[in-house]
Design a protein around this motif. Structure first.
Motif, PDB file in Angstrom:
ATOM      1  N   ILE A  35     149.992  16.111 -71.757  1.00 51.67           N
ATOM      2  CA  ILE A  35     149.076  15.813 -70.658  1.00 51.67           C
ATOM      3  C   ILE A  35     148.334  14.507 -70.916  1.00 51.67           C
ATOM      4  O   ILE A  35     148.197  13.656 -70.028  1.00 51.67           O
ATOM      5  CB  ILE A  35     148.073  16.972 -70.453  1.00 51.67           C
ATOM      6  CG1 ILE A  35     148.822  18.277 -70.140  1.00 51.67           C
ATOM      7  CG2 ILE A  35     147.101  16.638 -69.318  1.00 51.67           C
ATOM      8  CD1 ILE A  35     149.717  18.218 -68.933  1.00 51.67           C
ATOM      9  N   SER A  36     147.875  14.331 -72.124  1.00 49.71           N
ATOM     10  CA  SER A  36     147.187  13.086 -72.479  1.00 49.71           C
ATOM     11  C   SER A  36     148.111  11.887 -72.323  1.00 49.71           C
ATOM     12  O   SER A  36     147.707  10.836 -71.815  1.00 49.71           O
ATOM     13  CB  SER A  36     146.687  13.172 -73.926  1.00 49.71           C
ATOM     14  OG  SER A  36     146.222  11.919 -74.378  1.00 49.71           O
ATOM     15  N   LEU A  51     157.334  11.804 -60.146  1.00 47.13           N
ATOM     16  CA  LEU A  51     158.032  11.859 -61.430  1.00 47.13           C
ATOM     17  C   LEU A  51     158.267  13.291 -61.898  1.00 47.13           C
ATOM     18  O   LEU A  51     157.389  14.140 -61.783  1.00 47.13           O
ATOM     19  CB  LEU A  51     157.212  11.128 -62.507  1.00 47.13           C
ATOM     20  CG  LEU A  51     156.845   9.672 -62.228  1.00 47.13           C
ATOM     21  CD1 LEU A  51     155.888   9.163 -63.303  1.00 47.13           C
ATOM     22  CD2 LEU A  51     158.091   8.811 -62.178  1.00 47.13           C
ATOM     23  N   GLY A  52     159.459  13.516 -62.412  1.00 46.80           N
ATOM     24  CA  GLY A  52     159.759  14.731 -63.159  1.00 46.80           C
ATOM     25  C   GLY A  52     160.021  14.314 -64.600  1.00 46.80           C
ATOM     26  O   GLY A  52     160.893  13.487 -64.850  1.00 46.80           O
ATOM     27  N   ILE A  53     159.265  14.852 -65.541  1.00 50.05           N
ATOM     28  CA  ILE A  53     159.281  14.361 -66.925  1.00 50.05           C
ATOM     29  C   ILE A  53     159.659  15.499 -67.870  1.00 50.05           C
ATOM     30  O   ILE A  53     159.087  16.594 -67.806  1.00 50.05           O
ATOM     31  CB  ILE A  53     157.891  13.817 -67.315  1.00 50.05           C
ATOM     32  CG1 ILE A  53     157.451  12.732 -66.329  1.00 50.05           C
ATOM     33  CG2 ILE A  53     157.891  13.288 -68.745  1.00 50.05           C
ATOM     34  CD1 ILE A  53     155.955  12.447 -66.364  1.00 50.05           C
ATOM     35  N   THR A  61     160.548  22.706 -70.363  1.00 47.94           N
ATOM     36  CA  THR A  61     159.382  22.444 -69.515  1.00 47.94           C
ATOM     37  C   THR A  61     159.548  21.125 -68.788  1.00 47.94           C
ATOM     38  O   THR A  61     159.952  20.124 -69.378  1.00 47.94           O
ATOM     39  CB  THR A  61     158.087  22.392 -70.359  1.00 47.94           C
ATOM     40  OG1 THR A  61     157.963  23.589 -71.117  1.00 47.94           O
ATOM     41  CG2 THR A  61     156.869  22.228 -69.462  1.00 47.94           C
ATOM     42  N   ILE A  62     159.237  21.130 -67.498  1.00 47.44           N
ATOM     43  CA  ILE A  62     159.194  19.900 -66.706  1.00 47.44           C
ATOM     44  C   ILE A  62     157.746  19.621 -66.335  1.00 47.44           C
ATOM     45  O   ILE A  62     157.038  20.507 -65.854  1.00 47.44           O
ATOM     46  CB  ILE A  62     160.037  20.016 -65.414  1.00 47.44           C
ATOM     47  CG1 ILE A  62     161.515  20.234 -65.741  1.00 47.44           C
ATOM     48  CG2 ILE A  62     159.880  18.768 -64.545  1.00 47.44           C
ATOM     49  CD1 ILE A  62     162.376  20.500 -64.516  1.00 47.44           C
ATOM     50  N   TYR A  63     157.325  18.391 -66.573  1.00 52.54           N
ATOM     51  CA  TYR A  63     156.002  17.945 -66.143  1.00 52.54           C
ATOM     52  C   TYR A  63     156.197  17.042 -64.926  1.00 52.54           C
ATOM     53  O   TYR A  63     157.096  16.195 -64.916  1.00 52.54           O
ATOM     54  CB  TYR A  63     155.311  17.166 -67.261  1.00 52.54           C
ATOM     55  CG  TYR A  63     155.048  17.992 -68.497  1.00 52.54           C
ATOM     56  CD1 TYR A  63     153.797  18.550 -68.729  1.00 52.54           C
ATOM     57  CD2 TYR A  63     156.059  18.214 -69.433  1.00 52.54           C
ATOM     58  CE1 TYR A  63     153.554  19.319 -69.868  1.00 52.54           C
ATOM     59  CE2 TYR A  63     155.827  18.972 -70.570  1.00 52.54           C
ATOM     60  CZ  TYR A  63     154.578  19.531 -70.778  1.00 52.54           C
ATOM     61  OH  TYR A  63     154.335  20.289 -71.894  1.00 52.54           O
ATOM     62  N   GLU A 103     147.279  15.264 -60.023  1.00 60.96           N
ATOM     63  CA  GLU A 103     147.554  16.631 -60.480  1.00 60.96           C
ATOM     64  C   GLU A 103     148.873  16.625 -61.247  1.00 60.96           C
ATOM     65  O   GLU A 103     149.833  15.963 -60.831  1.00 60.96           O
ATOM     66  CB  GLU A 103     147.658  17.603 -59.306  1.00 60.96           C
ATOM     67  CG  GLU A 103     146.351  17.817 -58.560  1.00 60.96           C
ATOM     68  CD  GLU A 103     146.489  18.791 -57.409  1.00 60.96           C
ATOM     69  OE1 GLU A 103     145.447  19.246 -56.906  1.00 60.96           O
ATOM     70  OE2 GLU A 103     147.635  19.100 -57.005  1.00 60.96           O
ATOM     71  N   ILE A 104     148.917  17.348 -62.335  1.00 64.19           N
ATOM     72  CA  ILE A 104     150.130  17.460 -63.136  1.00 64.19           C
ATOM     73  C   ILE A 104     150.624  18.903 -63.078  1.00 64.19           C
ATOM     74  O   ILE A 104     149.868  19.836 -63.381  1.00 64.19           O
ATOM     75  CB  ILE A 104     149.882  17.057 -64.602  1.00 64.19           C
ATOM     76  CG1 ILE A 104     149.362  15.626 -64.686  1.00 64.19           C
ATOM     77  CG2 ILE A 104     151.165  17.210 -65.430  1.00 64.19           C
ATOM     78  CD1 ILE A 104     148.922  15.210 -66.086  1.00 64.19           C
ATOM     79  N   ALA A 105     151.856  19.091 -62.654  1.00 67.54           N
ATOM     80  CA  ALA A 105     152.460  20.429 -62.640  1.00 67.54           C
ATOM     81  C   ALA A 105     153.229  20.632 -63.943  1.00 67.54           C
ATOM     82  O   ALA A 105     154.050  19.791 -64.314  1.00 67.54           O
ATOM     83  CB  ALA A 105     153.381  20.584 -61.447  1.00 67.54           C
ATOM     84  N   ILE A 106     152.955  21.725 -64.626  1.00 66.15           N
ATOM     85  CA  ILE A 106     153.689  22.096 -65.832  1.00 66.15           C
ATOM     86  C   ILE A 106     154.601  23.248 -65.445  1.00 66.15           C
ATOM     87  O   ILE A 106     154.145  24.363 -65.191  1.00 66.15           O
ATOM     88  CB  ILE A 106     152.725  22.514 -66.961  1.00 66.15           C
ATOM     89  CG1 ILE A 106     151.684  21.414 -67.197  1.00 66.15           C
ATOM     90  CG2 ILE A 106     153.493  22.814 -68.243  1.00 66.15           C
ATOM     91  CD1 ILE A 106     150.545  21.844 -68.107  1.00 66.15           C
TER      92      ILE A 106
END
Length: 501
Positions: A35-36, A51-53, A61-63, A103-106
């Motif tokens: 996240i950081s 973005l899909g990371i 896991t996709i961020y 917002e970040i989706a985990i």
């Protein structure tokens, strides 16, 4: 700038894509905290992205994060997804999150957690798509485009019913009270491509009925033209997806300048739907084909409904006149249905005549000219024939030099007050060897030696003629494309939603 910095730090690039640069930046900044790392990366990135990371040490896991570009998270049973639009997930689930910026989706197989840039949990509302999976499939038609053309009557009913009450357009629940409408001294209609062409119909209807000045602007030009806007102006943004980048930017500019913004969109929860001061939904359902058809038809229908209410609120037409116009508008679904059946047969035959031509021209006056603009766009985008639309009265100001022996000219002449003038223009192109396809009312007094073939339209009010003739221009483009062997639903170099500048 980021790429140059990465190269200096020893990174080698295998492509020219911006996305690879983001991957390199994430790798460079990685500090063991995903996240950081993402938060630090997006502070450096400029522009639009979704973005899909995946981090190498977190393979399951996709961020995901977005800025300006659309992003949804599909919520399934022991499976979850990221996508840019709802149709992509319908085979798997109807439930989804709408991701906001920062917002970040985990996303894991077992569940989804949404956090802010500091890692704090965000509680998200779960939306559920109302579209049936069958709506995103061809339903027995050879292409999505022809399926969607045939869905126009139903789409018109679904769009008009929620905004018509007691035989009149009713927009108060959409944020447009009569008091609000009466307060506007100027209207701007902003859109791209087909949406802009629907806006031209809106301009004609609003100016004719409500007598309020309307400017129609291409979204990408509007935002850079330093428009003169006040709090007494209405800026109407028309977009099928509600995610068109230039249209979103134009809307935000209008809001900054104090104008009242109205979104006319097809997707509930889209950026324009969420951010506009008021919204009217065009309930066309899923539109898969890149070339817009039913979306254009229902956008035009909303323009008519808005114009009628605007005119009545301003006292330019009586309540009885407004009801009569609304009654005519409500008859359009059935008339369009019959027109599609008729046009389907004749357009197959007409398409055969254009298969080898290099150039084709549409001419018309008034509303017919606006329809010609959309017809020309449809033809060129899916059949790859060079096509142009001209206001018929402008032919002798230069463009008639392009008309030579055998050049196809589609002459749309449905407007009664303009028919005599239009007839003169048709004679001019015919005299120069054009092969003329006439689109006119069946009772039009015109000698058969002035045209080569004719298509006849129902005898309805001039004002609503584009709703009926819209299916003609769509079907002509469709069958021309099919017979030329083109990819009808996915024309080259084009995308359904233009989410970048």
């Amino acid at each position: 700038q980021i790429k140059e910095k990465m190269i200096k730090n020893g990174y080698e690039f295998k492509s020219e894509t911006d996305t690879e640069t983001v991957a390199a930046l994430l790798d460079f900044l990685y500090d063991g905290d995903e996240i950081s790392t993402i938060s630090k990366a997006v502070e450096e990135i400029r522009g639009s992205y979704a973005l899909g990371i995946v981090f190498k040490n977190k393979p399951n896991t996709i961020y995901s994060i977005r800025k300006d570009s659309p992003l949804i998270v599909g919520l399934g049973d022991d499976e979850n997804f990221i996508a840019s639009d709802i149709p992509a997930i319908l085979k798997h689930t109807k439930k989804y999150y709408l991701m906001e910026e920062n917002e970040i989706a985990i996303i894991k197989r077992s569940g989804v957690l949404v956090v802010d840039l500091k890692g704090n949990t965000i509680k998200k509302e779960v939306f559920e798509a109302t579209w049936d999976i069958e709506a995103a499939e061809k339903g027995g038609y050879p292409h999505f485009m022809i399926k969607e053309i045939n869905e126009e009557p139903r789409a018109l009913i679904d769009t008009l019913n929620p905004i018509i009450k007691n035989d009149l357009p009713f927009l108060s629940e959409n944020g447009l009270t009569d008091e609000k409408l009466c307060g506007f001294s100027k209207v701007y209609i902003v859109g791209c491509g087909t949406a802009m062409h629907a806006g031209l119909i809106g301009k004609y209807a609003i100016e004719k009925l409500a007598r309020v000045s309307v400017d129609v602007c291409i979204a990408s030009e509007f935002r850079y033209s330093d428009p003169i806007l006040t709090e007494n102006d209405l800026v109407m943004i028309i977009s099928q997806s509600g995610e068109t980048a230039d249209s979103i930017a134009a809307m935000r500019l209008a809001k900054e300048k104090g104008a009242f913004t109205l979104g006319v969109v097809n997707v509930i929860g889209s950026t324009i739907a969420r951010e506009a001061d008021a919204t009217v939904f065009t309930r066309a359902g899923v539109e898969i084909a890149v070339a817009s058809t039913k979306a254009y038809t229902v956008q035009s229908a909303v323009m008519y409904a808005l114009a009628i209410r605007f005119a009545m609120a301003a006292g330019k037409i009586s309540g009885l006149e407004a009801k009569n116009l609304t009654s005519s508008l409500l008859k359009m679904p059935e008339i369009v249905k019959d027109a599609i059946e008729y046009f389907d047969g004749v357009c197959k035959d007409e398409a055969d005549k254009n298969l080898t031509c290099n150039d084709l021209f549409f001419i018309g006056r008034g509303l017919d000219y606006y329809l010609c603009m959309e017809g020309s766009l449809k033809l060129k985008e899916i059949s790859y024939i060079h096509s142009e639309a001209y206001a018929a009265g402008e032919l002798k100001h230069g463009t008639i030099s392009l008309v030579t022996d055998g050049v196809p000219v589609i002459a749309v002449a449905t407007q009664k007050p303009l028919f005599e003038k239009m007839l003169g223009n048709i004679k001019e192109v015919k005299a120069r060897g054009a092969r003329v396809l006439l689109v006119a009312r069946k009772d039009s007094e015109i000698s058969s030696d002035v045209y080569d073939s004719a298509i006849y339209v129902p005898d309805i009010d001039d004002l609503f003629m584009p709703l009926v003739c819209g299916s003609f221009i769509q079907l002509l483009a469709y069958y021309t494309s099919v017979k030329r062997g083109c990819d009808v639903d996915k024309p080259r170099n084009l995308a359904k939603s233009v989410t970048v500048e």
